[in-house]
Design a protein around this motif. Structure first.
Motif, short mmCIF file in Angstrom:
data_model
loop_
_atom_site.label_atom_id
_atom_site.label_comp_id
_atom_site.label_asym_id
_atom_site.label_seq_id
_atom_site.Cartn_x
_atom_site.Cartn_y
_atom_site.Cartn_z
N GLU A 41 -6.57 -4.87 5.96
CA GLU A 41 -6.52 -5.16 4.52
C GLU A 41 -5.41 -4.37 3.84
OE1 GLU A 41 -9.15 -3.38 5.69
OE2 GLU A 41 -10.74 -4.85 6.04
N GLY A 42 -4.69 -3.58 4.58
CA GLY A 42 -3.59 -2.81 3.99
C GLY A 42 -4.10 -1.55 3.31
N PHE A 43 -3.19 -0.80 2.74
CA PHE A 43 -3.55 0.45 2.04
C PHE A 43 -3.06 0.43 0.61
CE2 PHE A 43 -1.36 0.74 6.04
CZ PHE A 43 -2.34 1.09 6.94
N LEU A 44 -3.21 -0.73 -0.01
CA LEU A 44 -2.67 -0.85 -1.36
C LEU A 44 -3.37 0.10 -2.33
CD1 LEU A 44 -2.01 -4.67 -1.63
CD2 LEU A 44 -0.35 -2.82 -1.46
N ASP A 45 -4.66 0.39 -2.09
CA ASP A 45 -5.35 1.35 -2.96
C ASP A 45 -4.71 2.73 -2.84
OD1 ASP A 45 -6.20 1.40 -0.35
OD2 ASP A 45 -8.24 2.03 -0.82
N SER A 46 -4.43 3.13 -1.60
CA SER A 46 -3.74 4.41 -1.41
C SER A 46 -2.39 4.41 -2.09
CB SER A 46 -3.53 4.69 0.08
OG SER A 46 -4.75 4.73 0.73
N PHE A 47 -1.72 3.27 -1.92
CA PHE A 47 -0.37 3.16 -2.47
C PHE A 47 -0.39 3.32 -4.00
CE2 PHE A 47 2.27 -0.01 -4.66
CZ PHE A 47 3.50 0.61 -4.53
N ALA A 48 -1.28 2.58 -4.69
CA ALA A 48 -1.33 2.65 -6.14
C ALA A 48 -1.77 4.05 -6.59
CB ALA A 48 -2.29 1.60 -6.70
N GLY A 49 -2.75 4.61 -5.87
CA GLY A 49 -3.20 5.97 -6.21
C GLY A 49 -2.08 6.98 -6.04
N LEU A 50 -1.33 6.83 -4.96
CA LEU A 50 -0.20 7.73 -4.71
C LEU A 50 0.77 7.73 -5.88
CD1 LEU A 50 1.48 9.43 -2.62
CD2 LEU A 50 2.56 7.29 -2.00
N VAL A 51 1.17 6.53 -6.29
CA VAL A 51 2.14 6.44 -7.38
C VAL A 51 1.55 7.01 -8.67
CG1 VAL A 51 3.51 4.86 -8.78
CG2 VAL A 51 3.32 4.50 -6.33
N PHE A 52 0.27 6.67 -8.91
CA PHE A 52 -0.37 7.16 -10.14
C PHE A 52 -0.36 8.69 -10.20
CE2 PHE A 52 -4.32 8.43 -12.38
CZ PHE A 52 -4.04 7.91 -13.63
N PHE A 53 -0.78 9.31 -9.11
CA PHE A 53 -0.86 10.78 -9.15
C PHE A 53 0.53 11.43 -9.14
CE2 PHE A 53 -5.25 9.92 -7.88
CZ PHE A 53 -5.87 10.68 -8.84
N LEU A 54 1.48 10.75 -8.47
CA LEU A 54 2.85 11.26 -8.54
C LEU A 54 3.34 11.27 -9.98
CD1 LEU A 54 4.60 9.56 -5.49
CD2 LEU A 54 4.12 11.99 -5.77
N LEU A 55 3.00 10.19 -10.72
CA LEU A 55 3.43 10.10 -12.11
C LEU A 55 2.74 11.16 -12.97
CD1 LEU A 55 3.57 6.24 -12.55
CD2 LEU A 55 5.46 7.81 -12.98
N ILE A 56 1.44 11.36 -12.72
CA ILE A 56 0.73 12.40 -13.47
C ILE A 56 1.38 13.75 -13.22
CG2 ILE A 56 -1.41 13.73 -13.56
CD1 ILE A 56 -2.92 11.39 -13.88
N GLY A 57 1.71 14.00 -11.95
CA GLY A 57 2.38 15.25 -11.62
C GLY A 57 3.68 15.38 -12.38
#
Lengths: 806, 49
Positions: free
Chosen positions: A282-298
Motif C-alpha cells: 500500500e506504500g508509505f504515503l502516510d509516512s511520507f506526508a507525516g515526514l514533510v509535515f514535521f519537517l515543516l514544523i521544525g
C-alpha cells in the motif's frame, strides 16, 4: 546636601504628557503643566479629539517631545522620490500604504495612540502597529499626505521614524513576511494531507489480520487513490523548499544540506507510488506526508528561533543619508547615492562631509575627529581638498564633490577592513565539513540499504531514516547563532560589533595595544587655566562667554554651564574664538590670531598655538587641555594583566604625559611620537608573536586598526560610527573590555559544546537508524528537535556568560 | 459499507473547507503579527467626533 536634594525632588513638577520633570510652570494647559510645547500640543490634540483615555490606559506615559525637537529639515530628504519610495509598500488609486520603523514605540499606550491617528489626522485611512517589530503601517489617501507629512506627523507625537535605515531594510522585512506566510501555507497543506492519509492508512492497518483483509477491496482502492491524490500537493508544493534548493545545488554541481532531506522525501514518495502501481504494497504515503509535515514544523520553529536571534540588528548608517545639492533652480535635497562628481553641495555645522570634495567657500573649519582623533578644527581655505568623514564646524560650507561617495576615503577604508575579517571565518571550515558530512551520510545510508536488502521495506526505511535524521544543520547553526545572540546582547549594552566574525576573532588575543588621546584620555578634555589671578567677576565672565561656544576647549572651560543668560554682544568665529560681554567685562577667548584681530597683542609674541583668554583687552592667561584618564582605565589594565595579556601604549603624542602614563604601563611597553606608519610596523612586529587587539578612538588609527587582528573604537558618542573599527564601545564601558575578551573565550567554548553535542547525537542516532527501528515519521520529529537543542545550547550559553559583561 | 466512499468524500470536502479558510486567512496576513492584537483588544473603540 542630600536632604536638600530629596526636598527639591518632592516639589518637582512633572509633565502631564511624558512625566519628565519640568523646569518651571510656564507651560500650562487646563490645569496641567508640561515640560515643553511639544508635549503640550500632543496633549491638546488628544483632548481636542476626546482621546484622553490615553493617559488612563497607559502603563507608561508619553514620549517626551523635548528630545525630538530636531531640525525639521531632517525630513526634507523624504521629498526625494527615490527615498520616499523606500517607505511605500504598495499604492493604487484608493490608498498608499507606507511602513515606518518607530524605535520609541514601547507599550500598550503607544499602540492605542498610534492606531487612533486616523481620528486625528484627515487623509489617513488606517494605521496598524506591530508592537514586537516596532513598525507601523499607514494607509493614506493618495494626494492627501506625502511620506514626509506622515513622518512629521509621527514625529510630532514623539515617535520619530527611523529614516536612516538601509535602503532595503524595509523590503527585507516584507520578504521575511512572505517567507513566513509561504511556510504556513505549506504547513497547512501538508497537515491536511497527513491527517486524511493517516485516517485511510489506519483503516487499512486495522483491517489487516493474519495476512487476510476484512475490508472491502473497492474501499481499499478508493483510499489508495485518495491518498495518492492528497500526497501529490505535499510533494509538489509542501516539500518544494527542500526539493528546489537541492535541485539548484545539483545543477551547480555542488552539494548542500537540503540534498539528504530531498533524497529521503523523494525516495519515500517515488517508492510508494511504484509499490501502489505494481500492487506490491500500500506504500508509505502516510509516512511520507507525516515526514514533510514535521519537517515543516521544525522549520517554523527554527525560523522563529532564528528570527528572535537576528531581529533587532538595525545598523544605522554613518554618513548623513541626504545631502543638499545646489542646482541652477536652487537647493534640493538628494539621496547620498545620487551625488555625482562635480555637484555642489552645502554642508552645515555639525554635519559630516559625505565625499571627498574641494572647498568653494572662502574659509572653513573642519573637525577631523573621526579621521585623526583631534577634535581641534582644521582651517581650510578656498580650493583646499576636504575629505569625507570630516565634520563641519561653524559656518556652512559649499563644496564640489570630487570623488563619488562609494569611493570616498572612509568608504574605501570600511570596505578594506571588512574584507579582512571575512577571510578568517569559521564559515569556510564548516562548509567543507558540511560537504564531507553529506557524502558520509549518503554513503552510510546506502550501505545500510544494501545490508537490509532482501527486506525492501525495512531497507528503504533505514535508508530514509539515516538520510533524514543525520543532522548537519547543527554544524552550520552553532557558530552563527551563538555569536549572533552574543552580538545582540552586547548591542543592547551599547557595545556594537561589526559582524559575528569579530566576536570569534576576539578569542585568543595575546596583546592589547592602546592609543592615548581619546582612548585612555577623554576626547572632551578637562582644561587647565594658567595665568593671572582672576577676580570672581572676571572668572564668572570668562565661564559665561565660553558657555556660548560649542568648541571642545570652550566647553571644557565652561564645564557644565550650558548657555549662560547674562551674556551680551557675542561674536563667535567658528573654530577660532569667541568674544562677548558678561558681568561687566569684555572677554575674548581664542587663538592669538583671533585676539589680534581685536587689537589685543601678546607682549611676548609666544603661545602661538595656545588658546588665549583676554579680559577687558588684556591677556590674562592661556587654556590648555589636561590629560586625564577615563574612568575605569586602571581597572581595565589590571584585569587584562590578570588574564595574561601584554598591554602596550602606542601613541603619536609627545611624551609630555609620560609620568602620568607610566603609572599604568611598563617602561618598555610605551611608544611615543609614533607616526601612522610606525604604528603599523610596530603592530606587525607584535603580530608575529601573538594576536593583537588594538583599542583606539575611531578613524585616526585607521591604518593601525586595519593591521591589528581586532580593533575596538572607544567613542563618546555611539551615534557617530567609526568605520575602521571592528567594534565600537562607549567610553563609559571601557572597563568592560577585559570582560569582553573573557566572554569571547566563553563563546568559543559554547560553540564547541554545541558541536560535540551534534557529533555525539549523529553517531548515536545513525546507529539506531541502521538497526531499522526508526520510522520516517519519528526521524522527522527528531530532526528539528536536534536543531532546536543546538539553538538552545547556543542561545542559552551566550546569555549565561553575558551576565559577566557590562 | 457502500455509504463509506460517500462519507469519506464528504469528510474530505468539509476538511478541505477548513483548509481553504486557513489558506485564505494566511494569505490575508492574519498570522503575520501574533502579538499586537492581544494588546489591541484591550482598548475600547472611540468614535471620532
Amino acid at each position: 546636601m542630600n536632604q536638600q536634594n530629596t526636598h527639591t525632588i518632592d516639589h518637582h513638577l512633572h509633565c502631564a504628557h511624558c512625566g519628565d520633570v519640568c523646569a518651571d510652570a510656564s507651560i500650562t494647559l487646563s490645569d496641567h503643566v508640561f515640560c515643553c510645547t511639544g508635549c503640550a500640543s500632543v496633549y491638546e490634540l488628544l483632548q481636542e479629539h476626546n482621546l484622553c483615555g490615553y493617559y488612563q490606559d497607559g502603563v507608561q506615559t508619553g514620549v517626551s517631545q523635548q528630545q525630538s525637537h530636531r531640525d525639521r529639515q531632517a525630513y526634507a530628504i523624504l521629498d526625494d522620490p527615490t527615498v520616499a519610495a523606500r517607505f511605500v509598500e504598495f499604492a493604487d488609486q484608493r490608498r498608499i500604504r507606507m511602513r515606518f520603523a518607530l524605535p520609541t514605540m514601547h507599550c500598550a499606550s503607544c499602540v492605542w495612540l498610534l492606531e487612533r491617528l486616523p481620528h486625528i489626522q484627515s487623509g489617513l485611512i488606517s494605521a496598524e502597529v506591530d508592537l514586537q517589530r516596532k513598525t507601523i503601517v499607514v494607509d493614506v489617501v493618495p494626494g492627501a499626505l506625502r511620506v514626509r507629512d506622515v513622518a512629521e506627523l509621527l514625529r510630532s507625537f514623539g515617535y520619530e521614524p527611523l529614516i536612516h535605515v538601509e535602503g532595503n531594510e524595509l523590503s527585507r522585512e516584507q520578504q521575511r513576511k512572505e517567507a513566513t506566510r509561504g511556510l504556513y501555507l505549506r504547513l497547512g497543506v501538508a497537515g491536511f494531507a497527513m491527517g486524511n492519509i493517516m485516517m485511510f492508512s489506519i483503516a487499512q492497518y486495522l483491517a489487516h489480520r493474519n495476512g487476510t483483509t476484512t475490508i472491502d477491496p473497492t474501499l481499499v482502492a478508493v483510499f489508495t487513490w485518495l491518498s495518492i491524490g492528497l500526497s501529490i500537493p505535499v510533494y509538489v508544493y509542501s516539500a518544494s523548499p527542500w526539493l528546489r534548493s537541492a535541485w539548484a545545488a545539483l545543477r551547480q554541481g555542488t552539494v548542500n544540506l537540503d540534498i539528504p532531506v530531498a533524497l529521503g522525501i523523494t525516495t519515500l514518495f517515488v517508492r510508494s507510488i511504484a509499490d501502489i502501481a505494481t500492487g506490491a504494497s500500500e506504500g508509505f504515503l502516510d509516512s511520507f506526508a507525516g515526514l514533510v509535515f514535521f519537517l515543516l514544523i521544525g522549520r517554523v520553529f527554527q525560523q522563529k528561533a532564528f528570527d528572535a536571534v537576528t531581529f533587532d540588528r538595525t545598523v544605522r548608517s554613518f554618513f548623513p543619508l541626504s545631502v543638499r545639492r545646489d542646482t541652477p533652480l536652487g537647493e534640493e535635497v538628494v539621496a547620498i547615492d545620487a551625488l555625482r562628481v562635480g555637484d555642489t553641495i552645502a554642508i552645515r555645522n555639525g554635519e559630516v562631509i559625505p565625499a571627498d570634495a574641494v572647498l568653494l567657500s572662502p574659509v572653513g573649519y573642519i573637525d577631523y575627529a573621526f579621521v585623526t582623533g583631534e577634535s581641534v578644527p582644521v582651517e581650510c581655505s578656498r580650493g583646499a581638498m576636504v575629505y569625507a568623514g570630516g565634520k563641519v564646524v561653524g559656518t556652512a560650507l559649499q563644496l564640489t564633490a570630487t570623488r563619488p561617495v562609494s569611493q570616498g576615503y572612509l568608504a574605501s577604508l570600511w570596505e578594506r577592513s571588512s574584507a579582512r575579517t571575512s577571510r578568517d571565518g569559521y564559515r569556510a571550515l564548516s562548509d567543507r565539513f558540511g560537504r564531507l558530512f553529506i557524502w558520509a551520510v549518503i554513503t552510510i545510508a546506502a550501505v545500510g540499504f544494501v545490508l537490509w536488502l532482501p527486506d525492501i521495506p525495512v531497507a528503504l526505511s533505514v535508508f530514509t531514516a539515516v538520510v533524514i535524521i543525520a543532522c548537519p544543520c547543527a554544524l552550520t547553526l552553532a557558530a552563527p547563532i551563538t555569536l549572533g545572540t552574543a552580538m545582540g546582547i552586547l548591542g543592547r549594552r551599547k557595545i556594537y560589533a561589526k559582524n559575528i566574525d569579530v566576536l570569534a576573532a576576539l578569542d585568543d588575543i595575546g596583546a592589547v595595544v592602546f592609543d592615548k588621546t581619546g582612548t585612555l584620555t577623554s576626547s572632551q578634555p578637562n582644561v587647565v587655566f594658567h595665568g593671572d589671578e582672576l577676580t570672581h567677576d572676571e572668572y564668572a565672565a570668562v565661564v559665561s562667554v565660553a558657555s556660548h561656544s560649542t568648541h571642545p576647549i570652550s566647553r571644557g572651560l565652561a564645564s557644565g554651564v550650558s548657555c549662560a543668560k547674562d551674556v551680551g554682544d557675542v561674536t563667535e568665529v567658528a573654530g577660532r574664538g569667541i568674544t562677548g560681554i558678561a558681568h561687566g567685562h569684555r572677554v575674548h577667548i581664542g587663538s592669538m590670531h583671533f585676539l589680534a584681530e581685536y587689537g589685543i597683542a601678546d607682549p611676548k609674541e609666544m603661545h602661538r598655538h595656545a588658546t588665549m583668554v583676554a579680559v577687558d583687552g588684556q591677556i590674562v592667561g592661556e587654556v590648555t587641555p589636561r590629560a586625564e584618564f577615563r574612568e575605569g582605565v586602571g581597572e581595565l589594565l589590571s584585569a587584562l594583566r590578570q588574564q595574561g595579556q601584554r598591554c602596550e601604549l602606542l601613541t603619536g603624542d609627545s611624551d609630555r604625559d609620560r609620568d602620568l602614563v607610566s603609572a599604568l604601563f611598563e617602561q618598555d611597553a610605551m611608544t611615543f611620537r609614533a607616526s601612522p606608519s610606525d604604528k603599523v610596523d610596530h603592530l606587525e612586529q607584535l603580530r608575529r608573536r601573538t594576536r593583537v587587539l588594538m583599542i583606539g578612538d575611531g578613524l585616526n588609527d585607521m591604518s593601525a586598526m586595519a593591521v591589528a587582528d581586532v580593533s575596538i573604537a572607544v567613542t563618546d558618542n555611539t551615534s557617530t560610527l567609526a568605520p575602521a573599527s571592528d567594534m565600537i564601545i562607549p567610553a563609559t564601558h571601557i572597563r568592560h573590555i577585559a570582560d569582553l575578551l573573557r566572554y569571547a573565550h566563553s563563546l568559543r567554548n559554547v560553540i564547541h559544546v554545541a558541536l560535540w553535542f551534534t557529533m555525539l547525537y549523529n553517531v548515536v542516532v545513525i546507529a539506531i537508524a541502521l538497526t531499522g527501528r526508526l520510522t520516517p515519521v519519528i526521524t522527522a520529529i527528531m530532526m528539528p528537535l536536534s536543531s532546536l537543542l543546538v539553538i538552545g545550547i547556543s542561545v542559552g550559553g551566550a546569555h549565561l556568560f553575558a551576565r559577566r559583561v557590562a | 459499507m457502500s455509504v463509506m466512499p460517500l462519507l469519506v468524500i464528504c469528510s474530505i470536502l468539509v476538511a478541505g473547507g477548513f483548509l481553504l479558510a486557513f489558506l485564505f486567512a494566511t494569505r490575508r496576513g492574519q498570522y503575520d503579527d501574533l502579538g499586537t492584537p492581544a494588546v489591541r483588544m484591550l482598548f475600547d473603540d472611540v468614535e471620532p467626533k
